[in-house]
Design a protein around this motif. Structure first.
Motif, PDB file in Angstrom:
ATOM      1  N   GLY A  48      -1.975   0.489 -17.507  1.00  0.00           N
ATOM      2  CA  GLY A  48      -1.826  -0.638 -18.422  1.00  0.00           C
ATOM      3  C   GLY A  48      -0.949  -1.746 -17.871  1.00  0.00           C
ATOM      4  N   LEU A  49      -0.122  -1.428 -16.897  1.00  0.00           N
ATOM      5  CA  LEU A  49       0.712  -2.458 -16.271  1.00  0.00           C
ATOM      6  C   LEU A  49      -0.106  -3.399 -15.392  1.00  0.00           C
ATOM      7  CD1 LEU A  49       3.795  -0.291 -15.169  1.00  0.00           C
ATOM      8  CD2 LEU A  49       3.642  -1.813 -17.144  1.00  0.00           C
ATOM      9  N   GLU A  50      -1.326  -2.939 -15.043  1.00  0.00           N
ATOM     10  CA  GLU A  50      -2.251  -3.725 -14.223  1.00  0.00           C
ATOM     11  C   GLU A  50      -1.607  -4.161 -12.899  1.00  0.00           C
ATOM     12  OE1 GLU A  50      -3.794  -6.895 -16.581  1.00  0.00           O
ATOM     13  OE2 GLU A  50      -4.943  -5.563 -17.899  1.00  0.00           O
ATOM     14  N   LEU A  51      -0.953  -3.208 -12.253  1.00  0.00           N
ATOM     15  CA  LEU A  51      -0.339  -3.485 -10.952  1.00  0.00           C
ATOM     16  C   LEU A  51      -1.403  -3.498  -9.869  1.00  0.00           C
ATOM     17  CD1 LEU A  51       2.760  -1.088 -11.141  1.00  0.00           C
ATOM     18  CD2 LEU A  51       2.737  -3.543 -11.573  1.00  0.00           C
ATOM     19  N   SER A  52      -1.233  -4.367  -8.906  1.00  0.00           N
ATOM     20  CA  SER A  52      -2.100  -4.320  -7.730  1.00  0.00           C
ATOM     21  C   SER A  52      -1.685  -3.129  -6.875  1.00  0.00           C
ATOM     22  CB  SER A  52      -1.969  -5.612  -6.920  1.00  0.00           C
ATOM     23  OG  SER A  52      -0.674  -5.697  -6.339  1.00  0.00           O
ATOM     24  N   ALA A  53      -2.515  -2.788  -5.894  1.00  0.00           N
ATOM     25  CA  ALA A  53      -2.190  -1.666  -5.014  1.00  0.00           C
ATOM     26  C   ALA A  53      -0.870  -1.904  -4.291  1.00  0.00           C
ATOM     27  CB  ALA A  53      -3.323  -1.452  -4.008  1.00  0.00           C
ATOM     28  N   TRP A  54      -0.644  -3.148  -3.832  1.00  0.00           N
ATOM     29  CA  TRP A  54       0.596  -3.476  -3.137  1.00  0.00           C
ATOM     30  C   TRP A  54       1.801  -3.311  -4.063  1.00  0.00           C
ATOM     31  CZ3 TRP A  54       1.738  -4.627   1.894  1.00  0.00           C
ATOM     32  CH2 TRP A  54       0.663  -4.856   2.762  1.00  0.00           C
ATOM     33  N   GLU A  55       1.681  -3.764  -5.304  1.00  0.00           N
ATOM     34  CA  GLU A  55       2.789  -3.656  -6.253  1.00  0.00           C
ATOM     35  C   GLU A  55       3.085  -2.198  -6.591  1.00  0.00           C
ATOM     36  OE1 GLU A  55       2.204  -7.887  -8.693  1.00  0.00           O
ATOM     37  OE2 GLU A  55       1.065  -6.090  -9.278  1.00  0.00           O
ATOM     38  N   LEU A  56       2.026  -1.405  -6.753  1.00  0.00           N
ATOM     39  CA  LEU A  56       2.223   0.010  -7.055  1.00  0.00           C
ATOM     40  C   LEU A  56       2.930   0.718  -5.904  1.00  0.00           C
ATOM     41  CD1 LEU A  56       1.724   2.466  -8.891  1.00  0.00           C
ATOM     42  CD2 LEU A  56      -0.478   2.776  -7.732  1.00  0.00           C
ATOM     43  N   ILE A  57       2.483   0.464  -4.673  1.00  0.00           N
ATOM     44  CA  ILE A  57       3.103   1.113  -3.515  1.00  0.00           C
ATOM     45  C   ILE A  57       4.554   0.670  -3.363  1.00  0.00           C
ATOM     46  CG2 ILE A  57       3.074   1.247  -0.989  1.00  0.00           C
ATOM     47  CD1 ILE A  57       1.040   3.044  -2.373  1.00  0.00           C
ATOM     48  N   ALA A  58       4.828  -0.615  -3.626  1.00  0.00           N
ATOM     49  CA  ALA A  58       6.211  -1.100  -3.552  1.00  0.00           C
ATOM     50  C   ALA A  58       7.094  -0.374  -4.567  1.00  0.00           C
ATOM     51  CB  ALA A  58       6.254  -2.605  -3.784  1.00  0.00           C
ATOM     52  N   ALA A  59       6.580  -0.210  -5.792  1.00  0.00           N
ATOM     53  CA  ALA A  59       7.347   0.476  -6.835  1.00  0.00           C
ATOM     54  C   ALA A  59       7.548   1.946  -6.492  1.00  0.00           C
ATOM     55  CB  ALA A  59       6.632   0.332  -8.180  1.00  0.00           C
ATOM     56  N   LEU A  60       6.475   2.598  -6.005  1.00  0.00           N
ATOM     57  CA  LEU A  60       6.579   4.017  -5.648  1.00  0.00           C
ATOM     58  C   LEU A  60       7.508   4.218  -4.461  1.00  0.00           C
ATOM     59  CD1 LEU A  60       2.879   5.245  -6.043  1.00  0.00           C
ATOM     60  CD2 LEU A  60       4.809   5.647  -7.575  1.00  0.00           C
ATOM     61  N   THR A  61       7.499   3.289  -3.514  1.00  0.00           N
ATOM     62  CA  THR A  61       8.386   3.407  -2.355  1.00  0.00           C
ATOM     63  C   THR A  61       9.847   3.376  -2.782  1.00  0.00           C
ATOM     64  OG1 THR A  61       6.745   2.373  -0.889  1.00  0.00           O
ATOM     65  CG2 THR A  61       9.036   2.370  -0.142  1.00  0.00           C
ATOM     66  N   LEU A  62      10.173   2.458  -3.672  1.00  0.00           N
ATOM     67  CA  LEU A  62      11.537   2.417  -4.195  1.00  0.00           C
ATOM     68  C   LEU A  62      11.883   3.714  -4.924  1.00  0.00           C
ATOM     69  CD1 LEU A  62      11.724  -1.253  -5.560  1.00  0.00           C
ATOM     70  CD2 LEU A  62      12.926  -0.317  -3.568  1.00  0.00           C
ATOM     71  N   MET A  63      10.926   4.218  -5.702  1.00  0.00           N
ATOM     72  CA  MET A  63      11.152   5.464  -6.423  1.00  0.00           C
ATOM     73  C   MET A  63      11.404   6.620  -5.461  1.00  0.00           C
ATOM     74  SD  MET A  63       8.540   7.596  -8.909  1.00  0.00           S
ATOM     75  CE  MET A  63       7.648   8.295  -7.493  1.00  0.00           C
ATOM     76  N   TYR A  64      10.578   6.723  -4.404  1.00  0.00           N
ATOM     77  CA  TYR A  64      10.724   7.824  -3.455  1.00  0.00           C
ATOM     78  C   TYR A  64      12.013   7.716  -2.649  1.00  0.00           C
ATOM     79  CZ  TYR A  64       6.210  10.038  -4.244  1.00  0.00           C
ATOM     80  OH  TYR A  64       5.167  10.729  -4.796  1.00  0.00           O
ATOM     81  N   ILE A  65      12.456   6.504  -2.349  1.00  0.00           N
ATOM     82  CA  ILE A  65      13.734   6.344  -1.645  1.00  0.00           C
ATOM     83  C   ILE A  65      14.875   6.871  -2.510  1.00  0.00           C
ATOM     84  CG2 ILE A  65      15.408   4.653  -0.808  1.00  0.00           C
ATOM     85  CD1 ILE A  65      13.031   2.976   0.188  1.00  0.00           C
ATOM     86  N   VAL A  66      14.840   6.548  -3.807  1.00  0.00           N
ATOM     87  CA  VAL A  66      15.871   7.045  -4.725  1.00  0.00           C
ATOM     88  C   VAL A  66      15.781   8.565  -4.851  1.00  0.00           C
ATOM     89  CG1 VAL A  66      16.695   7.014  -7.109  1.00  0.00           C
ATOM     90  CG2 VAL A  66      16.015   4.879  -5.996  1.00  0.00           C
ATOM     91  N   LEU A  67      14.567   9.090  -5.035  1.00  0.00           N
ATOM     92  CA  LEU A  67      14.404  10.540  -5.147  1.00  0.00           C
ATOM     93  C   LEU A  67      14.841  11.253  -3.877  1.00  0.00           C
ATOM     94  CD1 LEU A  67      10.957  10.893  -6.989  1.00  0.00           C
ATOM     95  CD2 LEU A  67      13.229  11.312  -7.918  1.00  0.00           C
ATOM     96  N   GLY A  68      14.605  10.609  -2.723  1.00  0.00           N
ATOM     97  CA  GLY A  68      15.015  11.208  -1.455  1.00  0.00           C
ATOM     98  C   GLY A  68      16.522  11.355  -1.343  1.00  0.00           C
ATOM     99  N   MET A  69      17.270  10.573  -2.122  1.00  0.00           N
ATOM    100  CA  MET A  69      18.728  10.697  -2.144  1.00  0.00           C
ATOM    101  C   MET A  69      19.177  11.879  -3.000  1.00  0.00           C
ATOM    102  SD  MET A  69      19.813   6.715  -2.693  1.00  0.00           S
ATOM    103  CE  MET A  69      19.270   5.419  -1.566  1.00  0.00           C
ATOM    104  N   LEU A  70      18.273  12.393  -3.831  1.00  0.00           N
ATOM    105  CA  LEU A  70      18.661  13.407  -4.803  1.00  0.00           C
ATOM    106  C   LEU A  70      17.983  14.755  -4.589  1.00  0.00           C
ATOM    107  CD1 LEU A  70      18.311  11.127  -7.968  1.00  0.00           C
ATOM    108  CD2 LEU A  70      20.410  11.606  -6.687  1.00  0.00           C
ATOM    109  N   LEU A  71      16.751  14.746  -4.063  1.00  0.00           N
ATOM    110  CA  LEU A  71      15.955  15.968  -3.993  1.00  0.00           C
ATOM    111  C   LEU A  71      15.499  16.233  -2.565  1.00  0.00           C
ATOM    112  CD1 LEU A  71      13.656  15.209  -7.071  1.00  0.00           C
ATOM    113  CD2 LEU A  71      15.674  16.669  -7.070  1.00  0.00           C
TER     114      LEU A  71
END
Length: 434
Positions: free
Chosen positions: A314-337
């Motif tokens: 529903g956010l209607e993100l483009s593929a680039w926007e989704l990957i950018a958001a997921l990359t930030l998420m994975y960087i944060v998760l990589g600090m914790l898990l």
């Protein structure tokens, strides 16, 4: 409590259990079982637990895991990895930062016949650091390049994490293996170029190594033929449709055993040690996979996964926007898990969302593995850094984390390249499918 709230509570419980030190697989099985019990009752929970073990435990593809783990153990303990490093060192050691570049290339070669990351660091650290100390390499660069290069084993096939991703998402493991080859080579090249640039700008960071004659260089090529042949057996066999990834593991293992026997390096005690280590590692992975499937079934019943996918769509993100958001998420998760926890907790949500956005599941699998590489070197959890710290106790952990920074940035650069040119990932799988 409504099902979605229960799903969120269960997700938080898994994270808490991981943080307090409960083994990942045990935590997933515990939370998944209790969640099914609360949601559907005792009989349903018992049935799902039994079916999970029966269904997953009888899959033929699971045989691949101990085969590839044992292959890596044998390559490590029989000295084939040492031969690989010795050969590469003689060919590139005279370059600025040549010993560090040799470590990266050797790690890529080791990854091509092992499928792991931590093992590569534990193998190459004690092997490569003495030479870099002798030539007075910067400690942060020396330790950082080995810790980072060890992650190449996660991406270059055969990779235990690619197998796990394929099992969880029901994606062709053979296609994933082929998809990982070009990105793995690009990552190796990127890491090597980063070292070369650093040492050209600041020669004191990584002086050139000793000089070898052409006769010595070519003589050492013969010593890497076993590793090269094993890699060819696996990739050509899969690419040519001669056998599937599980059968490729059996042929690759047979190749390692053959070369070890011919070179008179295989002893019964060594084989026993390899099998014991393989058993422990494989059982750990199996429990994690079983637990991941069980909690995925529970999350499906809570509708949490589908709700998140609908919300992201529903956010209607483009593929680039989704990957950018997921990359930030994975960087944060990589600090914790750690890597396994990060994969298990995100795959049920992010893969359906990525596919709904139009991303290819094979391409997305390679992207996730690159993110796993970052998690292995991200402070404060980065496992590879702590393994490297044991091999180089004179280098503080903080300096090693600083030393991995260029390689961290190179990995992010690769993500951008793969997004811009997705056929770098999909070309080989598409060719094999024709």
């Amino acid at each position: 409590m409504d099902p979605q709230t229960l799903g969120i509570v269960a997700f938080c419980c898994v994270i808490i259990l991981i943080f307090i030190g409960v083994p990942i697989g045990a935590g997933l099985l515990l939370v998944g079982s209790i969640g099914l019990l609360v949601l559907e009752g005792l009989q349903y929970a018992q049935t799902q637990l039994l079916l999970n073990f029966m269904d997953q435990g009888t899959k033929f593809v699971f045989v691949a895991i101990p085969l590839y783990v044992l292959m890596g153990q044998l390559v490590f303990r029989t000295g084939l990895a040492s031969d690989l490093y010795g050969c590469v060192y003689r060919w590139v050691g005279r370059l600025p930062g040549g010993l560090a570049i040799a470590s990266v290339i050797a790690a890529a070669g080791f990854g091509a016949v092992s499928g792991g990351s931590a093992t590569a660091v534990a193998t190459l650290g004690p092997m490569c650091m003495p030479e870099m100390r002798r030539f007075k390499y910067n400690g942060g660069l020396a330790a950082g390049c080995i810790a980072s290069a060890g992650t190449l084993g996660i991406l270059i096939p055969p990779s235990i994490f690619l197998i796990s991703y394929g099992i969880w998402t029901e994606t062709s493991i053979g296609a994933l293996f082929l998809a990982g080859i070009v990105p793995g080579l690009l990552m190796t090249l990127a890491y090597s170029c980063a070292i070369l640039i650093i040492c050209i700008i600041r020669p004191e960071m990584g002086p050139a190594g000793e000089r070898f004659t052409w006769r010595e260089k070519f003589a050492w090529l013969a010593k890497v033929l076993p590793v090269f042949c094993i890699f060819l057996i696996i990739t050509v066999g899969i690419y040519g449709g001669i056998f599937d990834p599980t059968e490729a593991g059996a042929f690759g293992l047979a190749g390692v055993l053959f070369f070890s026997l011919v070179m008179r390096r295989l002893k019964f005690r060594l084989l026993l040690e390899c099998m014991q280590s393989t058993l422990a590692t494989s059982m750990m992975i199996f429990v994690i996979l079983f637990g991941g499937h069980l909690i995925s079934r529970f999350l499906v019943l809570t509708d949490l996964t589908s709700s998140l996918v609908i919300w992201i769509s529903g956010l209607e993100l483009s593929a680039w926007e989704l990957i950018a958001a997921l990359t930030l998420m994975y960087i944060v998760l990589g600090m914790l898990l750690d890597i396994w926890a990060m994969l298990l907790l995100t795959i049920p949500f992010v893969v359906p969302a990525a596919v709904a956005t139009g991303l290819d599941p094979i391409w997305f699998g390679i992207y996730i593995i690159v993110m796993c590489e970052l998690a292995a070197i991200t402070p404060p959890v980065g496992l590879n850094v702590y393994i490297m710290a044991r091999a180089a106790p004179e280098v503080p952990v903080g300096r090693i984390f600083l030393g991995v920074t260029p390689f961290f940035l190179a990995s992010l650069g690769l993500v951008v390249v793969l997004m811009a040119f997705p056929n770098l990932v999909l070309w080989l799988p598409n060719m094999a499918a024709r």
